[in-house]
Design a protein around this motif. Structure first.
Motif, PDB file in Angstrom:
ATOM      1  N   GLU A 158       0.853  -1.324  -0.004  1.00 56.24           N
ATOM      2  CA  GLU A 158      -0.096  -0.122   0.133  1.00 56.24           C
ATOM      3  C   GLU A 158       0.952   1.306  -0.037  1.00 56.24           C
ATOM      4  OE1 GLU A 158      -2.510  -0.383   3.451  1.00 56.24           O
ATOM      5  OE2 GLU A 158      -3.993  -1.732   2.443  1.00 56.24           O
ATOM      6  N   SER A 161       2.630   1.802  -3.559  1.00 56.39           N
ATOM      7  CA  SER A 161       1.694   2.183  -4.307  1.00 56.39           C
ATOM      8  C   SER A 161       1.228   3.712  -4.589  1.00 56.39           C
ATOM      9  CB  SER A 161       0.239   1.421  -4.335  1.00 56.39           C
ATOM     10  OG  SER A 161      -0.675   1.887  -5.049  1.00 56.39           O
ATOM     11  N   MET A 162       1.323   4.154  -3.127  1.00 57.51           N
ATOM     12  CA  MET A 162       0.901   5.464  -2.909  1.00 57.51           C
ATOM     13  C   MET A 162       2.082   6.205  -3.383  1.00 57.51           C
ATOM     14  SD  MET A 162      -1.148   5.232   0.759  1.00 57.51           S
ATOM     15  CE  MET A 162      -1.122   7.060   0.835  1.00 57.51           C
ATOM     16  N   ALA A 165       2.445   6.449  -7.072  1.00 62.19           N
ATOM     17  CA  ALA A 165       1.531   7.234  -7.699  1.00 62.19           C
ATOM     18  C   ALA A 165       1.794   8.810  -7.460  1.00 62.19           C
ATOM     19  CB  ALA A 165       0.105   6.839  -7.142  1.00 62.19           C
ATOM     20  N   HIS A 234      -1.447   6.275 -14.227  1.00 64.77           N
ATOM     21  CA  HIS A 234      -2.138   6.404 -12.656  1.00 64.77           C
ATOM     22  C   HIS A 234      -2.915   5.050 -12.681  1.00 64.77           C
ATOM     23  CE1 HIS A 234      -3.147   7.677  -9.029  1.00 64.77           C
ATOM     24  NE2 HIS A 234      -4.457   7.503  -9.073  1.00 64.77           N
ATOM     25  N   ASN A 235      -3.834   4.689 -13.735  1.00 69.13           N
ATOM     26  CA  ASN A 235      -4.975   3.811 -13.233  1.00 69.13           C
ATOM     27  C   ASN A 235      -3.877   2.362 -13.276  1.00 69.13           C
ATOM     28  OD1 ASN A 235      -7.073   5.532 -13.257  1.00 69.13           O
ATOM     29  ND2 ASN A 235      -7.299   5.437 -15.335  1.00 69.13           N
ATOM     30  N   ILE A 238      -2.248   1.775 -10.080  1.00 75.08           N
ATOM     31  CA  ILE A 238      -3.068   1.431  -8.938  1.00 75.08           C
ATOM     32  C   ILE A 238      -3.658  -0.129  -9.312  1.00 75.08           C
ATOM     33  CG2 ILE A 238      -5.631   1.874  -8.035  1.00 75.08           C
ATOM     34  CD1 ILE A 238      -3.594   4.046  -7.353  1.00 75.08           C
ATOM     35  N   HIS A 241      -0.891  -2.231  -8.052  1.00 75.38           N
ATOM     36  CA  HIS A 241      -0.865  -2.288  -6.569  1.00 75.38           C
ATOM     37  C   HIS A 241      -1.832  -2.987  -5.992  1.00 75.38           C
ATOM     38  CE1 HIS A 241       3.253  -0.376  -6.285  1.00 75.38           C
ATOM     39  NE2 HIS A 241       2.625   0.431  -7.176  1.00 75.38           N
ATOM     40  N   GLN A 242      -3.196  -3.031  -6.480  1.00 77.89           N
ATOM     41  CA  GLN A 242      -4.226  -3.621  -6.175  1.00 77.89           C
ATOM     42  C   GLN A 242      -3.997  -5.275  -6.081  1.00 77.89           C
ATOM     43  OE1 GLN A 242      -7.463  -1.856  -8.152  1.00 77.89           O
ATOM     44  NE2 GLN A 242      -7.954  -0.443  -6.561  1.00 77.89           N
TER      45      GLN A 242
END
Length: 792
Positions: A158, A161-162, A165, A234-235, A238, A241-242
């Motif tokens: 998490e 990913s942040m 991003a 960005h998508n 995300i 990382h999800q």
């Protein structure tokens, strides 16, 4: 043989009674007259006590079975040794209790093996449960680290990913800001160009785009493209990382599920073990509860638990060893509460033909020397209890409560020396009665022999330890000394038991008579000494007694005057007080009668008390006179009390009462004098005697007053009532005085008679001592002959 025994005791009793009866007849015939009454009283007491002792011997004596009393200190192991012998020799009541024990044991499956099996299951289950609990703890530790690592991976995913991003956004935002800066510059340039255009340029600007405008359009296109690319990237970031987080979550979930699955399996195994443990404990509780039914019939019931006075009564057990019948008596410990155990101890040693003195310490019995208390030491108790025994053995019960204490030989050098000292001491005190000492270790012997013990009990645990150490019971019996003890019992102790029974019972009869003769000889010696030292002061004593009597007569008259005055004052005050209340003639009559009656009744108590007080004072004076006149006798009596201790109710000063009744004769004489006087005066009728015709006088007075009272006032009536009251009291006082004088005269006459008897008694002590000595010598000679016949 039992009939023969009764005849022996009865013959002794008849001979003793004949001696006493002969002396009594001589007294009645006047040969010794009243002077031997004191001796006869003591001889009667001696005879009574001796007859009682012989009756006890007759009642408790045993003539069929040779009886051995196990006597000794508290917790010395007497009961343990008897229990071992019951098991070894197959005593009947022991066999019966063992039979019942085994029946219950078989019925409920109460074997030691069953108890051990249940115990092993419980112990194994407890160990397995402990391992399972440890496994659960290890499992928690194992998965704790992995779960923490998985949770950390999720958290890191998490965070990454942040972070990525944010970095991507920063990059795109930088490009966009650059484009926006260019756009701003171009817009400003376009506005300036527009502001500076002429009309032709304005027209052409609608047909042809300027380079700046084209450049601005391109910049906007690029900005839009960058933003779109930014959103795409960005998508994508995300989504990536999800995916990573989902994978970490799945791994974490799988770990937790695996942990739960393993915990469930272990918990199920633990539950199964707990159920096994519960069933085993239920079975153990059942066995324990059922085992309580065994306790009543288990071996060792007679063995103490360490408490003082566990054995409080005598218990006899019968045996037959090779056709030789004998009994063993379990006797309470001699160090217990004497109020509880003294009687059964005396009964046991009286019945026994031989006594085993059992001790746990190989040393001479302790005495009370140097102890300020009245408590007897062990040696004093042995001498008192066993003095009449013809056969006494000591048993050293070597303490061996653990296998390592059961050694071969049982005694070390120190033990042997101490035991030799004990033998020497007992031989000195008991003379030929003491036969020697035996050594045994009773506890291991009992544990080796017992078959009927409650599983799981202390005895069962101790027995297992001894058997594990020595392999078999026979080895323990040999080491404990029981085998050798039984051999000695058969060959040395109960051998020729019929003759031993006869010798023992006769010896007790002889000892009882011998003790009485010893007391008689000591008593006779005291009287002989008394006879030499008694000096009479009869003449002086008589004159002093006469003076006391005259003083006593004067005191009686003073007492009578005091009683009369008190009677007069009490009645007068009471009636005067009521007259002041203005009472009627009927009330006056009734009150006067009641008051006279009540106070007349009180005269008896008051006068009697005053006379008795004076009589007590007279008695004290006369006792003092007698005491002074017989000071030599007093010195002898005092010396006897200090230095010579007769048994209860048999003391020298009792005999002396015939010559010098320091209390009884004086008090008895005075009581007799007072009793005769009061009896003659009829104390019960004092009210009538004192008041007599006074009550009739009251009636006549009231009749006269009644006819005239109505003509006078209240004060006059009161004065008349007082006058009549005084008149009645004067009449009553005369009656009382006459009655008291009669009593005093009678008392004086009787007192002179009684004091004459006392004066006569003062002249008799020397003659009395001579006559008493004569009777005692005669009794001693004849009773000694009886004792000699018993001994031979």
């Amino acid at each position: 043989m039992s009939e023969q025994s009764n005849q022996i005791y009865e013959s002794i009793q008849i001979q003793i009674q004949t001696v006493i009866q002969s002396l009594s007849e001589q007294q009645c015939q006047g040969r010794l007259a009243e002077d031997i009454s004191g001796a006869m009283e003591n001889l009667s007491l001696l005879n009574e006590r001796l007859q009682n002792e012989l009756n006890k011997l007759k009642e408790s004596s045993e003539w069929k079975r040779f009886t051995i009393a196990f006597y000794g200190e508290t917790n010395a192991g007497k009961s343990s040794l008897i229990e071992a012998l019951r098991l070894q020799l197959g005593e009947k009541t022991k066999q019966e209790s063992q039979r019942k024990f085994k029946e219950i044991q078989q019925q409920f499956g109460l074997t030691q093996e069953k108890f051990d099996e249940v115990r092993d299951v419980i112990m194994d289950t407890e160990k397995t449960l402990e391992a399972v609990n440890q496994e659960l703890a290890t499992l928690s530790q194992k998965y704790a680290a992995q779960i923490i690592q998985a949770e950390l991976a999720v958290s890191q995913a998490e965070n990454k990913s942040m972070q990525e991003a944010a970095e991507l956004a920063m990059q795109h935002n930088k490009v966009i800001r650059e484009f926006e800066s260019e756009t701003l510059k171009l817009n400003e340039l376009l506005q300036k160009i527009r502001a500076e255009r002429n009309w032709w340029q304005k027209i052409t600007s609608y047909i042809f785009e300027s380079p700046e405008k084209k450049q601005l359009a391109e910049i906007k296109y690029h900005v839009a493209k960058v933003k779109k690319q930014q959103q795409i990237e960005h998508n994508a970031l995300i989504a990536h990382h999800q995916t990573l987080k989902q994978l970490a979550d799945i791994a974490l979930t799988e770990l937790q599920a695996q942990k739960k699955q393993e915990q469930t399996l272990i918990a199920k195994r633990k539950q199964e073990l707990q159920e096994v443990q519960r069933k085993a404990e239920t079975e153990r509780n059942r066995l324990d509860n059922e085992a309580n039914k065994l306790a009543e019939f288990a071996d060792g019931q007679i063995i103490g638990d360490g408490r003082s006075d566990f054995t409080r009564t005598n218990t006899a057990f019968d045996f037959d060893l090779g056709g030789q019948q004998f009994s063993l008596i379990d006797v309470p410990g001699i160090e217990g509460d004497e109020t509880v155990v003294s009687k059964p101890i005396e009964e046991a040693v009286r019945k026994a033909h031989a006594v085993f003195y059992v001790t746990r310490t190989a040393r001479p019995p302790q005495t009370n020397d140097g102890n300020t208390s009245n408590a007897k030491g062990t040696l004093e108790k042995i001498k008192a209890h066993l003095g009449a025994q013809s056969e006494v053995w000591s048993i050293y019960n070597h303490p061996a409560n653990s296998p390592r204490q059961l050694t071969s030989p049982l005694l070390n050098e120190d033990n042997r020396n101490s035991l030799a000292a004990m033998d020497a001491k007992l031989k000195t005190e008991l003379k030929e009665q003491y036969c020697g000492s035996l050594v045994i270790s009773a506890r291991p012997a009992y544990l080796a022999l017992t078959e009927c013990i409650v599983p799981g009990s202390k005895d069962a645990t101790e027995q297992r330890k001894f058997l594990e150490k020595f392999t078999n019971s026979q080895a323990i019996l040999l080491l404990s000394g029981l085998t050798e003890f039984v051999t000695c019992l058969k060959t040395n102790i109960i051998d020729d038991y019929r003759n031993k029974i006869l010798r023992s019972n006769l010896n007790k009869a002889y000892k009882a008579l011998y003790n009485s003769l010893s007391e008689m000889e000591k008593l006779q010696a005291e009287f002989t000494n008394l006879e030499k030292n008694v000096k009479s002061e009869v003449s002086n004593s008589k004159s002093q007694i006469n003076v006391c009597l005259e003083e006593f007569t004067g005191s009686l008259h003073a007492a009578g005057s005091k009683v009369r005055c008190k009677f007069h004052d009490q009645v007068q005050k009471r009636i005067y007080d009521e007259i002041e209340g203005d009472i009627s003639h009927d009330e006056f009559k009734r009150s006067l009668k009641n008051t006279l009656n009540k106070n007349a009744e009180n005269i008896q108590v008051t006068l009697k008390q005053l006379i008795e007080n004076e009589a007590d004072a007279l008695g004290d004076k006369i006792k003092s006179i007698i005491k002074r006149s017989s000071h030599h006798l007093k010195n002898i009596v005092t010396a006897q009390n200090n230095n010579f201790d007769f048994q209860k109710s048999f003391k020298i000063n009792i005999n002396m009462d015939n010559g010098l009744k320091l209390s009884g004769l004086v008090a008895g004489g005075i009581s007799a004098a007072l009793g005769v006087a009061f009896l003659v005066s009829n104390p019960v009728g004092w009210t009538v005697a004192f008041v007599g015709g006074v009550l009739a006088l009251v009636g006549s007075v009231v009749g006269i007053v009644k006819s005239v009272w109505g003509f006078f006032d209240s004060d006059y009536k009161k004065s008349q009532q007082r006058k009549e009251t005084d008149k009645v009291l004067r009449e009553a006082n005369k009656n009382i005085e006459n009655e008291i004088n009669t009593i005093i005269t009678q008392i004086k006459q009787e007192m002179f008679v009684e004091m004459g008897k006392i004066q006569k008694e003062l002249e008799a002590p020397v003659k009395q001592c001579i006559d008493i000595n004569t009777s005692l010598k005669q009794a001693n000679t004849e009773l000694t002959a009886i004792a000699s016949n018993i001994k031979s």
